[in-house]
Design an enzyme around this catalytic site. Structure first.
Site, PDB file in Angstrom:
ATOM      1  N   THR A  18      30.782  19.931  88.518  1.00 21.21           N
ATOM      2  CA  THR A  18      30.436  18.254  87.965  1.00 21.21           C
ATOM      3  C   THR A  18      30.678  17.523  89.266  1.00 21.21           C
ATOM      4  O   THR A  18      31.550  17.611  90.171  1.00 21.21           O
ATOM      5  CB  THR A  18      30.694  17.930  86.636  1.00 21.21           C
ATOM      6  N   ASP A  19      29.902  16.421  89.302  1.00 19.10           N
ATOM      7  CA  ASP A  19      30.513  15.553  90.716  1.00 19.10           C
ATOM      8  C   ASP A  19      31.486  14.792  89.945  1.00 19.10           C
ATOM      9  O   ASP A  19      32.036  14.581  88.741  1.00 19.10           O
ATOM     10  CB  ASP A  19      29.595  14.848  90.814  1.00 19.10           C
ATOM     11  N   GLN A  20      32.001  13.233  90.625  1.00 20.01           N
ATOM     12  CA  GLN A  20      33.012  12.777  89.804  1.00 20.01           C
ATOM     13  C   GLN A  20      32.216  12.007  88.305  1.00 20.01           C
ATOM     14  O   GLN A  20      33.095  11.604  87.400  1.00 20.01           O
ATOM     15  CB  GLN A  20      32.967  11.868  91.157  1.00 20.01           C
ATOM     16  N   GLN A  22      31.195  13.436  86.278  1.00 19.01           N
ATOM     17  CA  GLN A  22      30.735  14.765  85.424  1.00 19.01           C
ATOM     18  C   GLN A  22      30.106  15.515  84.316  1.00 19.01           C
ATOM     19  O   GLN A  22      29.200  15.636  83.894  1.00 19.01           O
ATOM     20  CB  GLN A  22      31.846  14.375  84.275  1.00 19.01           C
ATOM     21  N   ILE A  23      29.228  14.998  86.359  1.00 22.30           N
ATOM     22  CA  ILE A  23      27.129  15.224  85.668  1.00 22.30           C
ATOM     23  C   ILE A  23      27.640  16.170  86.102  1.00 22.30           C
ATOM     24  O   ILE A  23      28.164  16.878  88.278  1.00 22.30           O
ATOM     25  CB  ILE A  23      26.535  13.904  86.047  1.00 22.30           C
TER      26      ILE A  23
END
Length: 146
Positions: A18-20, A22-23
């Site tokens: 995930t990215d920052q 949380q996706i």
């Protein structure tokens, strides 16, 4: 989608995917497509992708498309549904749909296109090299056609 013609594989989204926000980072879906097709071959054809390679056949990706419908997030349990959209003695297309398990929501759909090659990346006719694999994959594709 009719479950008679697809293979499923489930996993839980890891934090590192995930990215920052949380996706899930978009490139991870291609990794999951690969996981879906290698497990599809193992389950449906009864041979691992490594076993296919050991018989002198590679299946490089020549094109990939993805459509994003809804984001997957950290800790979601997802299901990768993989099926054969098209197959000829030289080429093969896999289709994919990725769903979140708890609400059966479609997250991503896509396709990868492949060519059967030898280790020197020269196109080959799969029925001449591994006829039993081609027959099995073609039969699975027939399920997709209905």
């Amino acid at each position: 989608m009719n479950p008679a013609f697809y293979h499923t594989y489930q996993l839980r989204v890891r934090y590192s995917e995930t990215d920052q926000m949380q996706i899930v980072y978009h490139a991870n879906y291609l990794t999951w497509f690969e996981l879906g097709r290698t497990e599809y071959i193992r389950e449906v054809a009864g041979i691992s992708y490594k076993g296919v390679e050991e018989k002198g056949v590679l299946l490089p990706v020549t094109n990939a498309t993805l459509s994003f419908h809804s984001p997957a997030r950290y800790d979601d349990e997802i299901e990768i549904r993989t099926f054969i959209e098209h197959i000829t003695p030289i080429r093969m297309n896999f289709g994919y749909e990725i769903y979140r398990v708890n609400d059966n929501k479609l997250l991503v759909s896509g396709k990868t296109e492949h060519v059967f090659t030898n280790p020197q990346i020269k196109p080959i006719r799969l029925p001449k090299v591994i006829p039993e694999l081609y027959s099995c994959l073609q039969a699975e594709h027939e399920k997709y056609l209905g």
